[in-house]
Design a protein around this motif. Structure first.
Motif, PDB file in Angstrom:
ATOM      1  N   VAL A 171      30.738  30.776  45.709  1.00 16.32           N
ATOM      2  CA  VAL A 171      30.842  29.343  45.981  1.00 16.32           C
ATOM      3  C   VAL A 171      31.545  29.102  47.307  1.00 16.32           C
ATOM      4  O   VAL A 171      31.211  28.175  48.050  1.00 16.32           O
ATOM      5  CB  VAL A 171      31.580  28.637  44.830  1.00 16.32           C
ATOM      6  CG1 VAL A 171      31.842  27.180  45.164  1.00 16.32           C
ATOM      7  CG2 VAL A 171      30.772  28.746  43.544  1.00 16.32           C
ATOM      8  N   SER A 225      23.133  25.555  46.342  1.00 12.53           N
ATOM      9  CA  SER A 225      23.803  26.558  45.520  1.00 12.53           C
ATOM     10  C   SER A 225      23.248  27.955  45.716  1.00 12.53           C
ATOM     11  O   SER A 225      23.997  28.931  45.719  1.00 12.53           O
ATOM     12  CB  SER A 225      23.712  26.162  44.043  1.00 12.53           C
ATOM     13  OG  SER A 225      22.363  26.003  43.656  1.00 12.53           O
ATOM     14  N   THR A 226      21.927  28.092  45.859  1.00 18.64           N
ATOM     15  CA  THR A 226      21.322  29.391  46.132  1.00 18.64           C
ATOM     16  C   THR A 226      20.767  29.372  47.550  1.00 18.64           C
ATOM     17  O   THR A 226      19.882  28.577  47.866  1.00 18.64           O
ATOM     18  CB  THR A 226      20.193  29.700  45.134  1.00 18.64           C
ATOM     19  OG1 THR A 226      20.731  29.732  43.812  1.00 18.64           O
ATOM     20  CG2 THR A 226      19.556  31.043  45.446  1.00 18.64           C
ATOM     21  N   SER A 227      21.287  30.236  48.395  1.00 21.60           N
ATOM     22  CA  SER A 227      20.881  30.267  49.802  1.00 21.60           C
ATOM     23  C   SER A 227      19.622  31.109  49.954  1.00 21.60           C
ATOM     24  O   SER A 227      19.636  32.310  49.698  1.00 21.60           O
ATOM     25  CB  SER A 227      21.999  30.844  50.673  1.00 21.60           C
ATOM     26  OG  SER A 227      23.173  30.074  50.524  1.00 21.60           O
ATOM     27  N   ARG A 235      27.567  24.997  57.026  1.00 21.66           N
ATOM     28  CA  ARG A 235      26.591  25.010  55.954  1.00 21.66           C
ATOM     29  C   ARG A 235      25.429  24.069  56.276  1.00 21.66           C
ATOM     30  O   ARG A 235      25.626  22.905  56.616  1.00 21.66           O
ATOM     31  CB  ARG A 235      27.246  24.597  54.641  1.00 21.66           C
ATOM     32  CG  ARG A 235      28.457  25.468  54.305  1.00 21.66           C
ATOM     33  CD  ARG A 235      28.792  25.360  52.843  1.00 21.66           C
ATOM     34  NE  ARG A 235      30.160  25.782  52.579  1.00 21.66           N
ATOM     35  CZ  ARG A 235      30.592  27.029  52.619  1.00 21.66           C
ATOM     36  NH1 ARG A 235      29.754  27.991  52.939  1.00 21.66           N
ATOM     37  NH2 ARG A 235      31.852  27.322  52.373  1.00 21.66           N
ATOM     38  N   TYR A 255      30.600  33.229  38.779  1.00 21.86           N
ATOM     39  CA  TYR A 255      29.654  32.178  39.159  1.00 21.86           C
ATOM     40  C   TYR A 255      28.740  31.802  37.998  1.00 21.86           C
ATOM     41  O   TYR A 255      28.420  30.630  37.792  1.00 21.86           O
ATOM     42  CB  TYR A 255      28.837  32.664  40.356  1.00 21.86           C
ATOM     43  CG  TYR A 255      27.854  31.651  40.887  1.00 21.86           C
ATOM     44  CD1 TYR A 255      28.254  30.671  41.780  1.00 21.86           C
ATOM     45  CD2 TYR A 255      26.519  31.689  40.497  1.00 21.86           C
ATOM     46  CE1 TYR A 255      27.349  29.751  42.273  1.00 21.86           C
ATOM     47  CE2 TYR A 255      25.606  30.771  40.971  1.00 21.86           C
ATOM     48  CZ  TYR A 255      26.023  29.802  41.865  1.00 21.86           C
ATOM     49  OH  TYR A 255      25.116  28.887  42.341  1.00 21.86           O
ATOM     50  N   GLN A 310      32.318  34.929  55.742  1.00 20.14           N
ATOM     51  CA  GLN A 310      31.225  34.022  55.417  1.00 20.14           C
ATOM     52  C   GLN A 310      30.136  34.108  56.475  1.00 20.14           C
ATOM     53  O   GLN A 310      30.390  34.486  57.618  1.00 20.14           O
ATOM     54  CB  GLN A 310      31.736  32.585  55.337  1.00 20.14           C
ATOM     55  CG  GLN A 310      32.819  32.350  54.307  1.00 20.14           C
ATOM     56  CD  GLN A 310      33.117  30.882  54.124  1.00 20.14           C
ATOM     57  OE1 GLN A 310      32.309  30.134  53.578  1.00 20.14           O
ATOM     58  NE2 GLN A 310      34.287  30.457  54.570  1.00 20.14           N
ATOM     59  N   ARG A 355      26.812  31.379  51.338  1.00 16.99           N
ATOM     60  CA  ARG A 355      26.674  30.013  50.822  1.00 16.99           C
ATOM     61  C   ARG A 355      26.243  29.051  51.935  1.00 16.99           C
ATOM     62  O   ARG A 355      26.888  28.941  52.972  1.00 16.99           O
ATOM     63  CB  ARG A 355      27.984  29.531  50.226  1.00 16.99           C
ATOM     64  CG  ARG A 355      27.909  28.151  49.557  1.00 16.99           C
ATOM     65  CD  ARG A 355      26.964  28.180  48.375  1.00 16.99           C
ATOM     66  NE  ARG A 355      26.861  26.888  47.707  1.00 16.99           N
ATOM     67  CZ  ARG A 355      27.460  26.603  46.554  1.00 16.99           C
ATOM     68  NH1 ARG A 355      28.189  27.522  45.968  1.00 16.99           N
ATOM     69  NH2 ARG A 355      27.325  25.424  46.012  1.00 16.99           N
ATOM     70  N   SER A 390      29.865  36.004  51.982  1.00 17.77           N
ATOM     71  CA  SER A 390      29.345  34.877  51.223  1.00 17.77           C
ATOM     72  C   SER A 390      28.302  34.171  52.086  1.00 17.77           C
ATOM     73  O   SER A 390      28.597  33.749  53.204  1.00 17.77           O
ATOM     74  CB  SER A 390      30.466  33.894  50.870  1.00 17.77           C
ATOM     75  OG  SER A 390      29.925  32.710  50.316  1.00 17.77           O
ATOM     76  N   PRO A 415      22.650  34.433  43.000  1.00 16.36           N
ATOM     77  CA  PRO A 415      23.590  34.433  44.135  1.00 16.36           C
ATOM     78  C   PRO A 415      24.575  35.594  44.035  1.00 16.36           C
ATOM     79  O   PRO A 415      25.155  35.837  42.974  1.00 16.36           O
ATOM     80  CB  PRO A 415      24.288  33.079  44.004  1.00 16.36           C
ATOM     81  CG  PRO A 415      23.304  32.216  43.291  1.00 16.36           C
ATOM     82  CD  PRO A 415      22.611  33.131  42.320  1.00 16.36           C
TER      83      PRO A 415
END
Length: 808
Positions: free
Chosen positions: A525, A78-80, A94, A387, A335, A74, A72, A305
């Motif tokens: 998420v 919301s959109t990396s 983050r 999502y 992550q 994230r 992930s 995403p």
């Protein structure tokens, strides 16, 4: 209160046993394996469906011999996008780059200096003189012009190519961004901890360019294998960005799933695979031990995403398996924030307190690579569909609940002044009851839909919708057609039992249905990967409290008269202890706020059912007991090794390091955002209308729409004793939901989700055909009910020494 104290002590003892025995089962840490160097390879946009033994042989060979997982990416939005991803990787938390990537530029954007950068600076960020390894202008990669097609991630990609001249200034801009500060992230913490880093490409500098860090910079990876080996020898940390997929972008505002076009993507993947082959060869030839971490770091273009590729190869990651970490507690998920802690652990360096990520670890064996890639690709499909579908489903819940209440109001208004039913109202009543039962079945159906392999379908979103509707129909049919259908409370009780059984059974079996369930969570998420989500706790709390109220009342009525109160209280406290264990144990529900919310609900329920006076002092003591229970659970979890802690133990660590306020403030901000922006917030007005209509005597609505006063005015619906039990369960549920809304970052979405279950059930009950009171009503356990003034129908509430005796 002495019995309550003993029950609380027993509960804490059981919690201690389960916490000490809990953990991420099957996950083996990298141990004391250390490396001489760490190479982090970031590939924006790379997903598992890209790997192929023929098209990407180097990537395939690396994955075949290494632990792999779904990552992930994230970040703090919301959109990396590209710069968000590298900033998040370096912070171990983050973060986001404060670029205008969430709107379409009205005109082409010029290349401008970043904040803190003087005009005219060059590649080395000083006076415009090119750096030693700068690429000549005629060999530099072409920069696409800024057009309306460069929305979202396209702007960050252009900035990384054309304007990221001073990385330290860019890091400062990331640190100053409110989104980054919201998570307590420290940009470039990875570089600060290592002290020396080499970066290939401009974007990776965001991960390491802190003050005092010796930074070597290269525009692209050399093609000469010898030069690649020299590049890796400079510093103990090397970060390489392979950006070929950025040039394969889809030039449209509504792009493809990956944000790229098929043919350019295939060419870009071949270039990436060639570069990976050179890096792997250099790593194999380098002296000493090298840990290679290959990660997807962001989306590209306008791609949706998704979950991305994660591969670890080197000390501690020598055998094929699944990758995971304590930040997820679930294989094969990890992550992007776990990369920096993994690199520091391999280099024998301490992880800074600002890093929320945890070191990667290997969790058991995995199947052959071809099958493993299919598993990871399906995981990505499930997460992506979840999502993209939750908002639509939430609006659907709101509309269904509103329709049920609206039709209910029409049914209630379908009577003449002499109370004789109108034909239209009776016809609507016949339609309303099955619709209301189906609406109440929708929440649990979102979990049961996971029993069907909808993610394997060619149109997975449609398959998911079909699975939810099929499950809801099955639950409603079981509730309406079972042998309990003849009892006035049989069908709604069946829905509550199925809901509770599904939620408890799922968490005991590894939370398989929670993951990608529409009321659960997804790995994109990355708010939670296992245990109970906040919305699930809302359903669990009201289901278990109402069923416990019925069970405790039945136990009290069957006990000798002298032991009625003790049998009732014991049933409630045992059910409460079991619920808290399931909700709060790190190996099961691992819900910090759920424990805090569940205890007061059960204690209030016990007091109401035993006709114990409810005072402000006693309720304060109940809340204090809940805080003590949660605190004990968190401290026990904190005493485990750092790599084994859940978010409960990590919160204790954040309290000790001064980071806790960041977590609390972020949760408070999330509560406000949900109140103002979530579709679920609209369920609360619907629930309020239903409560005014159903609960208050005669309702507070205009005359033609006055409802039955379910808990007071309709004596033919429930026996007085059952009305009192139902009211006690609803009051206890309201307290639990209120505390849960304050303690969790889902805020009002938690009671709103519970309303999606309760409101249709209450409307179903209110829409029952009228009976002659002379027929008699059975109570929950089948025994005759007491009269209107019976003691079973009385609830005593005391505040500041005065009492109020509530009767229907």
């Amino acid at each position: 209160m002495t019995a309550l104290t003993r029950a609380g002590a027993l509960l804490l003892a059981l919690l201690a046993v389960l916490v000490v025995g809990g953990g991420t089962a099957g996950a083996a840490p990298a141990g004391d394996s250390t490396a001489d160097r760490v190479v982090v390879v970031g590939v924006p946009g790379l997903v598992w469906s890209d790997l192929d033994p023929e098209a990407t042989p180097s990537l395939w060979a690396l994955a075949e011999r290494s632990p792999i997982g779904a990552v992930s990416v994230r970040a703090a939005r919301s959109t990396s996008c590209l710069l968000d991803g590298w900033a998040t990787l370096g912070a171990g938390n983050r973060a986001r780059f404060p670029a205008p990537d969430e709107s379409v530029p009205p005109v082409p954007l010029p290349t401008v200096p970043l904040p803190g950068e003087a005009p005219g600076t060059g590649d080395d960020g000083t006076d415009g003189t090119p750096a030693d390894d700068a690429v000549p202008e005629d060999q530099a990669p072409a920069v696409p012009p800024a057009t309306p097609s460069l929305s979202h991630c396209g702007l960050q990609e252009r900035l990384a190519t054309a304007g990221l001249a001073d990385p330290r200034s860019a890091v400062a801009a990331v640190a100053a961004d409110p989104g980054t500060a919201r998570f307590g992230a420290e940009p470039a913490a990875l570089g600060r901890a290592v002290g020396c880093a080499t970066v290939v490409g401009r974007a990776p500098a965001l991960a390491v360019a802190a003050d005092g860090v010796a930074l070597g910079s290269h525009e692209r990876l050399p093609t000469d294998p010898g030069l690649v080996e020299e590049l890796l020898a400079g510093c103990p940390l090397t970060l390489v960005s392979l950006d070929a997929l950025l040039d394969a972008g889809e030039p449209a505002l509504e792009g493809s799933e990956t944000g790229t076009e098929p043919q350019p993507r295939a060419t870009a993947l071949a270039a990436i695979d060639d570069a990976v082959g050179r890096l792997v060869a250099a790593v194999d030839a380098a002296p000493g031990e090298t840990l290679l971490l290959l990660q997807g770091v962001s989306e590209v273009g306008d791609g949706r995403p998704q979950l991305h590729v994660g591969i670890a190869s080197g000390p501690g990651f020598a055998d094929a398996g699944w990758l995971t970490s304590a930040s997820t507690g679930r294989a094969p998920y990890s992550q992007l924030i776990d990369v920096a802690p993994t690199a520091l652990a391999a280099l024998g360096l301490e992880r800074p307190a600002s890093m929320n990520g945890q070191a990667l670890r290997v969790a058991g064996d995995r199947p052959a690579l071809a099958e493993a890639v299919e598993v990871l690709d399906r995981a990505n499909t499930g997460a992506s569909v979840h999502y993209r579908s939750t908002s639509t489903f939430f609006w659907g819940l709101v509309l269904v609940a509103a329709a049920v209440v609206g039709v209910g109001l029409m049914v209630a208004g379908g009577r003449r002044r002499d109370s004789a039913p109108r034909p239209a109202g009776e016809r609507l009543r016949g339609v309303l009851r099955p619709v209301a039962l189906g609406a109440a079945a929708l929440p649990v159906a979102t979990y049961l839909a996971g029993l069907l392999p909808w993610e394997r379908a060619g149109a997975p979103r449609l398959a998911l919708a079909g699975a939810v509707l099929a499950a809801a129909g099955a639950v409603a049919a079981v509730a309406a057609l079972g042998p309990w259908r003849t009892h006035r409370l049989g069908p709604p009780t069946a829905v509550l039992v199925i809901t509770l059984g599904t939620l408890v059974g799922d968490v005991l079996s590894g939370s398989q249905l929670e993951l990608n369930g529409l009321l659960g969570y997804d790995a994109i998420v990355a708010g939670r990967f296992t245990g109970y989500g906040n919305l699930s706790f809302g359903l669990l709390s009201v289901s278990v409290l109402l069923l416990t109220a019925a069970a405790a009342t039945a136990a009290g009525r069957r006990a000798p008269a002298s032991r009625t109160r003790s049998a009732t209280a014991a049933t409630v406290l045992v059910a409460g202890a079991l619920t808290v264990l399931v909700v709060g144990t790190p190996a099961l529900g691992r819900d910090f706020g759920g424990v805090l919310a569940a205890l007061p609900g059960f204690v209030l329920l016990a007091m109401l059912l035993t006709r114990t006076r409810v005072t402000v002092t006693r309720m304060a003591a109940v809340l204090a007991l809940a805080v003590v229970a949660v605190g004990t659970l968190a401290v026990l979890d904190w005493q485990r090794p750092a790599a084994d802690r859940s978010h409960l133990g990590r919160f204790v660590d954040q309290v000790l390091t001064g980071e806790a306020w960041t977590v609390v403030s972020r949760k408070a901000s999330a509560n406000v955002d949900i109140l103002l922006g979530s579709p679920l917030a609209w369920l609360l007005p619907v629930a309020l209308v239903a409560a005014v209509w159903l609960v208050r005597p005669g309702g507070r609505l205009p005359g033609p729409l006055r409802g039955p006063g379910l808990l007071r005015g309709r004596g033919d619906l429930l026996a007085p004793g059952d009305r009192a039990v139902l009211r006690a369960g609803l009051l206890a549920g309201a307290l639990s939901l209120a505390v849960g809304a304050l303690a969790n970052d889902s805020g009002v979405a938690l009671p709103a989700t519970a309303a999606a279950l309760l409101v249709p059930l209450l409307v179903w009950l209110a829409a029952a055909p009228r009976r002659d009171p002379a027929e008699g009503l059975d109570v929950a356990d089948g025994t005759p009910g007491t009269g209107p003034g019976g003691a079973a129908d009385r609830v005593t509430v005391v505040s500041r020494g005065s009492s109020w005796n509530a009767q229907p």
